[in-house]
Each structure stands twice: as C-alpha cells, then as structure tokens.
Scaffold this active site. Structure first.
Site, short mmCIF file in Angstrom:
data_model
loop_
_atom_site.label_atom_id
_atom_site.label_comp_id
_atom_site.label_asym_id
_atom_site.label_seq_id
_atom_site.Cartn_x
_atom_site.Cartn_y
_atom_site.Cartn_z
N HIS A 84 -0.14 5.05 6.77
CA HIS A 84 0.40 5.60 5.53
C HIS A 84 0.68 7.09 5.66
O HIS A 84 -0.04 7.81 6.34
CB HIS A 84 -0.58 5.36 4.38
CG HIS A 84 -1.04 3.93 4.28
ND1 HIS A 84 -2.25 3.50 4.75
CD2 HIS A 84 -0.41 2.83 3.79
CE1 HIS A 84 -2.36 2.19 4.55
NE2 HIS A 84 -1.26 1.76 3.98
N SER A 125 0.80 -1.23 0.00
CA SER A 125 0.00 0.00 0.00
C SER A 125 0.83 1.28 0.00
O SER A 125 0.30 2.36 -0.24
CB SER A 125 -0.94 0.01 1.21
OG SER A 125 -0.19 -0.09 2.40
N ASP A 175 -3.05 8.46 7.53
CA ASP A 175 -3.89 7.60 8.38
C ASP A 175 -2.96 6.87 9.35
O ASP A 175 -1.81 7.28 9.51
CB ASP A 175 -4.74 6.65 7.52
CG ASP A 175 -3.91 5.71 6.66
OD1 ASP A 175 -2.71 5.51 6.94
OD2 ASP A 175 -4.46 5.14 5.69
#
Ligand SMILES: *[C@@H]1O[C@H](CO)[C@@H](O)[C@H](O)[C@H]1NC(C)=O
Ligand SMILES: *[C@@H]1O[C@H](CO)[C@@H](O)[C@H](O)[C@H]1NC(C)=O
Length: 395
Positions: free
Chosen positions: A353, A42, A350
């Site tokens: 990330h 991610s 978040d």
C-alpha cells in the site's frame, strides 16, 4: 485521421471501434454531488476491516498505521489519508464512514447522507467460492467480494430513500466509485496457481466482467455518475518485487518494475476500458469515468524527485529489511518492522500500500491531470475548498 487511410483493414476497424467506444463522452457541467458510495479493497478501505472479528485483525489496525494524519490506526492501510479521503476533501464531503460502522450502530444515522464506504481490505472482485473451488487456501477476509459489497448497498437503500422518486434524487446526486478492485484476485492466482502471464490472462475476462456487472446493477438501481479506477501497477510493488525477484535483468524495466507483471495489470485496465466504452454506448445518460490509477502512479517512477520522493523510493517506508525493505516475516505493524523518518519520501508505505504522500499525488493527478476519462470535473467545488486542498496537499 488521414494517416489511418493507409492502414490495413483490421487497423481501420480498430479505429472505428475506438470512435464508437469514445463518442458519447461528456460529463454535464452542472454535475454536483452530495454523497459518495465507494466499493473496493484495502486501497480504499476506511475502517470496515475493524468490524470483522478480532482474530482476523490485519496489520492495518496496528501502529504505526495512521501515524501521519490521524495519529492512530483507523483501518486505512497507509500512514494517513487515502485517495478516497482526498476526493471527499476536494468535494467538501466528510471522510466516508465505513459501512460496517453504520451497520454496527457505532455512528449516527445521519452520516449516511454523505455516503458510505463498502470497500474492505482483502476484498476480491470474484466471490470466495471461485477460489475455494480451485482448491486455494482462502483467507477469511476474502468473504467480502464486490458482489457482497453491492448486496450491502442494496440492503442500505431503504435507509437512504423511501420512494422511487426520492431514491432517484439521492442516487443521481451521488458519486459511485467502483474500485480499484481485482488485484487481490490476481494475488491469489499468482500465489497459488501460476506466475506465467499467458496462464493468467484468461482470468482477466472473468474479473473484469464481475466489475462491469456490478456497474450495470448500480446503473439499474439509479446511479448516474460512476468513477471506475483501474488497477495500480503492481509490477512496481515492493512485496511482489521481493517475492517474484529474478536474476534476469531483462525482466525489469528502467524504473526497476517487473515488466511482465505490469503487463498483466495493463491488460486488465485495457479490457476494463473497452467494457466501460460499451457501457457508455448502452447508457448515454450515465457518466462513466475511468480513473487511471496505473499511469498516475507510474509518474512517480519516471521522475520521483518531482514528487519529493527520495533516493530509496523503490523501497518500503515501513518494513523489516531486505533489498526493498520488505520482509514477509516482519511486515509493517510487526515487532521486526520500523517506519522510516519521513514517509513522504516514499511511494510505498508497506509492501502493498502507498504512503499518504503517494495517494495525495494520485488524487491530484485525477483532479488536475489527464488521468480521468472522460475528464471529470469536480465542478461543485468552491474555490475555497480546492484552495484548501491544494494548500494542505502541496505543503
Ligand atoms: C467466510 O466464509 C466462510 C465460508 O462461507 C465461513 O465459513 C466463514 O465463517 C466466513 N468468515 C467470516 C469472517 O465471515
Ligand atoms: C526478516 O525478518 C526476520 C524476523 O524479524 C529476520 O530474522 C530476518 O533477518 C529479516 N530478513 C532480512 C532480509 O532483513
């Protein structure tokens, strides 16, 4: 070197090993890349996650993700661009199309000539079966390990080139970015097995050896330039700082990061670099560049104000409350979480990330700073494109 003469034999041996591993190190000055192929999780996904079935939709596909730059969610787990986007910008290559968009026929075939992105949120280095065999509860998004991504690349090859000589040309003018990958592997182990450093370290070899075997395969297929990012310092990650919080102040460093956890990722990076050194010796005509995401990110904690991060830099921009503004039951994208006014004042977007601002600084550290080894010169860059990057980046 003189000081080493007085060292004990093992240290001298260490020095010799160091020389051996670091000897053949230069990237040709005329290196010039027309495409990028990228693998990872991610930290690097540019939208592959969108193409796996809707019920698996992670929050990265929900507003306010994407609000800063794209103004809508793109599958990037950030408020805007990620490191890969800035690398592409810098090299004057369009932002990378997710492989699954190409596979599902939603983008023109021509897009593959700038490369494709195989990275997908939730990916691990090790295959799904490794975690299943341990009896872990495995997320469905964990089907797309590094080896699966390599298989995707192999499936793609016939569309990229049709003869051995044309393949050689395409692959040798491409930059391969392998990683960052592995943090989800450690994530499973931390969540389901142990939070004891000593019990986690044996897995480092397994995880790093998957990464190096994928690099070897790419080299065998014809890759000539590979950039291999190390792990990010997840000991500073607000998600982990919340979940693994302890009242023992000794366990935190001056930046407020968990020392033992950063040690784990540091050890991963050390072994990765040793293995990359071995690969350089075996493949002297291949450029294998280590990208030091770990230290590029640690700079933020040493002098946050230098990067424009605010007073609450240790907290999450988009979160649902708590000491780090990270709340596992109200994460970014959920109704109970809201985004801060100015994400560029935060390192983390978040719980897991980074913000676009942090990614932009990390990319800049790779271009300008001592954070690639050997020093990678993005030498096909025209003054105009790099100027453009700097203007946008440093506004
Ligand atoms: C992931 O793999 C498992 C086990 O092989 C399979 O049952 C499941 O359908 C797969 N999920 C996705 C989204 O591909
Ligand atoms: C976390 O979110 C839940 C659900 O929105 C909320 O009830 C709870 O108070 C939040 N916890 C903190 C520490 O803010």
């Amino acid at each position: 070197m003189n000081q080493h003469l007085h060292q004990s034999p093992p240290q001298r041996w260490g020095c010799f090993l160091f020389l051996l591993l670091h000897l053949q190190l230069h990237v040709p000055a005329d290196a010039c890349y027309t495409s990028i192929f990228s693998f990872g999780d991610s930290i690097t996904d540019t939208g592959n996650t969108y193409f796996i079935s809707p019920q698996l939709t992670p929050n990265c596909l929900i507003p306010p993700y994407g609000q800063t730059y794209f103004h809508h969610p793109t599958g990037r787990c950030s408020d805007g661009r990620i490191i890969l986007d800035f690398i592409a910008d810098y090299m004057a290559i369009p932002h990378l199309t997710p492989y699954l968009a190409f596979k599902n026929g939603v983008v023109p075939r021509g897009t593959i000539h700038h490369g494709l992105n195989f990275a997908i949120a939730g990916a691990t280095a090790l295959d799904r079966t490794f975690f299943e065999d341990k009896g872990f509860v495995v997320d469905p998004t964990t089907n797309y390990s590094l080896t699966v991504q390599l298989d995707w690349f192999k499936d793609l090859l016939p569309s990229l080139c049709t003869s051995p000589s044309s393949c050689k040309e395409v692959l040798s003018s491409s930059l391969f970015i392998v990683g960052e990958i592995g943090v989800n592997d450690y994530g499973y182990l931390l969540e389901e097995e142990t939070t004891e450093l000593a019990k986690l370290t044996p897995y480092i070899h397994q995880i790093v050896s998957v990464i190096t075997s994928v690099i070897r395969e790419l080299i065998n297929l014809g890759a000539v330039t590979l950039m291999v990012p190390g792990s990010i310092p997840l000991g500073c990650n607000p998600g982990y700082l919340t979940e693994l919080a302890t009242t023992n102040k000794e366990e935190y460093d001056r930046s407020g990061c968990l020392k033992w956890l950063n040690k784990l990722y540091g050890q991963h990076n050390e072994l990765l670099q040793i293995e990359l050194g071995r690969l350089r010796v075996l493949h002297p005509n291949v450029n294998i560049i280590y990208a030091d995401y770990f230290n590029a990110a640690l700079q933020f904690y040493r002098s946050p104000e230098q990067f424009g991060f605010g007073r609450d830099f240790i907290k999450v921009c988009c979160g649902g409350g708590g000491p780090y503004n990270f709340n596992g039951t109200a994460v970014c994208g959920d109704a109970g979480a809201i985004a801060c006014d100015d994400p560029s004042e935060y390192i983390y977007w978040d719980g897991y990330h980074y913000t676009e601002a942090a990614y932009r600084w990390m990319a800049k550290a790779l271009f300008d700073g001592p954070y690639t080894f050997p020093k990678f010169s993005f030498s096909c860059i025209t003054p105009e494109t790099s100027g453009d990057f700097n203007n946008r980046a440093m506004k």
